[in-house]
Design an enzyme around this catalytic site. Structure first.
Site, short mmCIF file in Angstrom:
data_model
loop_
_atom_site.label_atom_id
_atom_site.label_comp_id
_atom_site.label_asym_id
_atom_site.label_seq_id
_atom_site.Cartn_x
_atom_site.Cartn_y
_atom_site.Cartn_z
N HIS A 221 -24.07 104.74 -56.59
CA HIS A 221 -23.02 104.00 -55.87
C HIS A 221 -22.92 102.53 -56.22
CE1 HIS A 221 -26.42 102.65 -53.37
NE2 HIS A 221 -25.65 101.64 -53.03
C1 UD1 Z 1 -22.65 98.44 -49.72
C2 UD1 Z 1 -23.56 97.28 -50.07
C3 UD1 Z 1 -24.66 97.75 -50.99
C4 UD1 Z 1 -25.40 98.93 -50.40
C5 UD1 Z 1 -24.43 100.01 -49.99
C6 UD1 Z 1 -25.15 101.11 -49.27
C7 UD1 Z 1 -22.44 95.09 -50.21
C8 UD1 Z 1 -21.89 94.06 -51.11
N1 UD1 Z 1 -22.81 96.24 -50.78
O1 UD1 Z 1 -22.05 98.89 -50.92
O2 UD1 Z 1 -25.59 96.71 -51.20
O3 UD1 Z 1 -26.29 99.44 -51.36
O4 UD1 Z 1 -23.43 99.47 -49.12
O5 UD1 Z 1 -24.44 102.30 -49.27
O6 UD1 Z 1 -22.55 94.88 -49.02
N2 UD1 Z 1 -16.04 103.36 -48.27
C9 UD1 Z 1 -15.52 104.44 -47.59
N3 UD1 Z 1 -16.04 104.73 -46.36
C10 UD1 Z 1 -17.03 104.01 -45.79
C11 UD1 Z 1 -17.53 102.89 -46.47
C12 UD1 Z 1 -17.04 102.59 -47.73
O7 UD1 Z 1 -14.63 105.14 -48.09
O8 UD1 Z 1 -17.45 104.35 -44.66
C13 UD1 Z 1 -15.51 103.07 -49.63
C14 UD1 Z 1 -14.35 102.09 -49.62
O9 UD1 Z 1 -13.46 102.46 -50.65
C15 UD1 Z 1 -14.99 100.78 -49.99
C16 UD1 Z 1 -16.12 101.23 -50.93
O10 UD1 Z 1 -16.56 102.47 -50.40
O11 UD1 Z 1 -14.11 99.87 -50.59
C17 UD1 Z 1 -17.27 100.26 -50.98
O12 UD1 Z 1 -17.79 99.98 -49.68
P1 UD1 Z 1 -18.56 98.61 -49.39
O13 UD1 Z 1 -19.16 98.65 -48.04
O14 UD1 Z 1 -17.69 97.45 -49.71
O15 UD1 Z 1 -19.68 98.60 -50.48
P2 UD1 Z 1 -20.72 99.72 -50.89
O16 UD1 Z 1 -20.46 100.11 -52.29
O17 UD1 Z 1 -20.75 100.78 -49.85
N1 UDP Z 2 -29.01 108.32 -47.63
C1 UDP Z 2 -28.57 109.30 -46.74
N2 UDP Z 2 -27.60 110.16 -47.15
C2 UDP Z 2 -27.05 110.12 -48.39
C3 UDP Z 2 -27.52 109.13 -49.29
C4 UDP Z 2 -28.49 108.24 -48.87
O1 UDP Z 2 -29.06 109.37 -45.60
O2 UDP Z 2 -26.17 110.94 -48.70
C5 UDP Z 2 -30.04 107.38 -47.19
C6 UDP Z 2 -31.25 107.30 -48.07
O3 UDP Z 2 -32.19 108.31 -47.71
C7 UDP Z 2 -31.75 105.89 -47.83
C8 UDP Z 2 -30.47 105.11 -47.60
O4 UDP Z 2 -29.48 106.07 -47.25
O5 UDP Z 2 -32.55 105.83 -46.66
C9 UDP Z 2 -30.10 104.39 -48.85
O6 UDP Z 2 -28.81 103.93 -48.74
P1 UDP Z 2 -27.88 103.63 -50.00
O7 UDP Z 2 -28.34 104.41 -51.17
O8 UDP Z 2 -26.50 103.83 -49.53
O9 UDP Z 2 -28.07 102.05 -50.20
P2 UDP Z 2 -29.18 101.09 -50.83
O10 UDP Z 2 -30.51 101.50 -50.35
O11 UDP Z 2 -29.01 101.15 -52.31
O12 UDP Z 2 -28.75 99.75 -50.34
#
Ligand code: UD1
Ligand code: UDP
Length: 369
Positions: A221
């Site tokens: 992601h």
């Molecule tokens: C964010 C964090 C990242 C973290 C990740 C965990 C920042 C800059 N990034 O990244 O550090 O590792 O969360 O998962 O804060 N979207 C949906 N539904 C949701 C949420 C997001 O469809 O419930 C889609 C939207 O298109 C959105 C994109 O995901 O634009 C990115 O979401 P965003 O929260 O901006 O960043 P992440 O890539 O999730």
């Molecule tokens: N995780 C989850 N379901 C998923 C993918 C990840 O519960 O489908 C959990 C995972 O076990 C970990 C956390 O989400 O505890 C990690 O989040 P993510 O990979 O979104 O973000 P990051 O740690 O890179 O910020």
């Protein structure tokens, strides 16, 4: 006795999960001394990115939800800052508690530091030394606005000392005299706590028809992978190639889903994001983990699985140093060669890096002290 009041900011999936450990420790041991107000920024909002964790992990319902949703970094962070500032002015907490390195973390740090609410940063000190990552900016800003910094690893502690934080200073602790603690990882607390519960409750492997069968778990992601087509395709092509040897299970983050709409490979099981208990079950029984997630890198180590890290660098350097994980970036050949190597020669040595599973209690006691 007056209770200490903390405002906890959560927003993204990993923060919701991390907060479960602190809320659990408050409920079990500190309910008479600490009052927690939970603020959900709404950064993640799909049920399977947010609500599922409240239902499953026993996290109290948020007292506030800012519903900021998705937007550019600036718009999203600005909306959060505005909302958090007002809540801090109304609630007047003793501390704000911030997790990790997301935009929700950054917003909490900016809002609180400007109006002199002391910040507790959990997962402090981590550095990728790659400032093109939005998370690296968020970590640095938050650390340098914090009063109490809890580092999950020795490397985190050392990074902060190199940036000028003092290793052995006396209180009173303030934003100008911050205190750094090396106390272990709150996610290790969670993995230990929920591991047995996942064994009893999660039935994802049966539903996927994979119980007792070999498979690789993959997650993807990071914006550096999803938003650069050549990197995304190199990784997905490598998954396709490796899936000729072994099934790959890929719970797909919504960010990736939007960019990989046409991805299909017969033996790659693309599924919706899963719950935390389901994720633990997948991690515990996988032969190998492939990921660009920070949290999943660590959990693969907690459950003694090799990990192929789909990034050029990691802030969890100790995992790589042990040999249990390897950085392969988005390099098609490296991904395949390293994965095949780990499948044939799984690492056996997983020394303790992440503490004793009681990080949350240490943090709460330190805040009270
Ligand atoms: C964010 C964090 C990242 C973290 C990740 C965990 C920042 C800059 N990034 O990244 O550090 O590792 O969360 O998962 O804060 N979207 C949906 N539904 C949701 C949420 C997001 O469809 O419930 C889609 C939207 O298109 C959105 C994109 O995901 O634009 C990115 O979401 P965003 O929260 O901006 O960043 P992440 O890539 O999730
Ligand atoms: N995780 C989850 N379901 C998923 C993918 C990840 O519960 O489908 C959990 C995972 O076990 C970990 C956390 O989400 O505890 C990690 O989040 P993510 O990979 O979104 O973000 P990051 O740690 O890179 O910020």
């Amino acid at each position: 006795m007056n209770k200490m009041k903390i405002v906890t900011i959560i927003g993204a999936r990993p923060q919701i999960i991390k907060a479960a450990a602190l809320s659990r420790a408050i409920k079990e041991r500190y309910a008479d001394r600490i009052q927690e107000i939970i603020v959900h920024t709404g950064q993640h909002y799909d049920d399977n990115m947010s609500q599922v964790f409240f239902d499953e992990l026993g996290i109290p319902k948020p007292d506030y939800n800012l519903h900021v949703g998705s937007a550019s970094h600036g718009v999203q962070t600005a909306k959060m800052i505005e909302g958090i500032e007002q809540i801090l002015l109304d609630e007047k907490p003793d501390y704000i508690v911030l997790y990790g390195d997301t935009n929700s973390t950054l917003a909490g740090a900016v809002a609180a530091s400007k109006i002199h609410v002391p910040i507790v940063h959990i997962e402090a000190g981590l550095r990728s030394f790659n400032k093109s990552m939005p998370e690296e900016i968020n970590r640095i800003v938050c650390d340098h606005c914090s009063t109490l910094l809890f580092t999950p690893t020795r490397a985190g502690f050392d990074n902060l000392v190199k940036e000028g934080f003092k290793a052995n200073n006396e209180g009173p602790y303030t934003i100008d005299n911050p205190k750094v603690y090396h106390c272990g990882d709150i996610m290790y607390d969670n993995s230990l706590h929920f591991s047995a519960i996942a064994d009893q409750k999660a039935d994802l492997l049966s539903r996927l028809g994979l119980k007792g069968k070999p498979y690789v778990l993959a997650t993807l992601h990071r914006d550096s992978n999803t938003d650069q087509p050549e990197r995304l395709h190199a990784i997905l092509d490598a998954f396709t190639e490796l899936s000729k040897d072994i099934t790959i299970v890929l719970p797909m983050h919504p960010r990736t889903r939007k960019k990989a709409t046409d991805f299909h490979a017969d033996n790659v099981r693309v599924i919706e994001p899963v719950s935390f208990l389901e994720m633990i079950q997948l991690e515990k029984h996988a032969r190998l983990v492939m990921t660009d997630s920070g949290g999943v890198q660590k959990e693969s180590y907690f459950f003694k699985k090799p990990c192929v890290i789909l990034r050029p660098e990691t802030e969890w350097v100790e995992i790589v140093q042990t040999g249990a994980a390897t950085l392969v970036d988005a390099d098609y050949d490296k991904i395949i060669v390293t994965s095949r190597h780990y499948l044939q020669h799984p690492p056996m040595d997983f020394p303790d890096i992440f503490g004793d599973g009681h990080a949350a209690e240490f943090m709460l006691q330190s805040m009270l002290d």
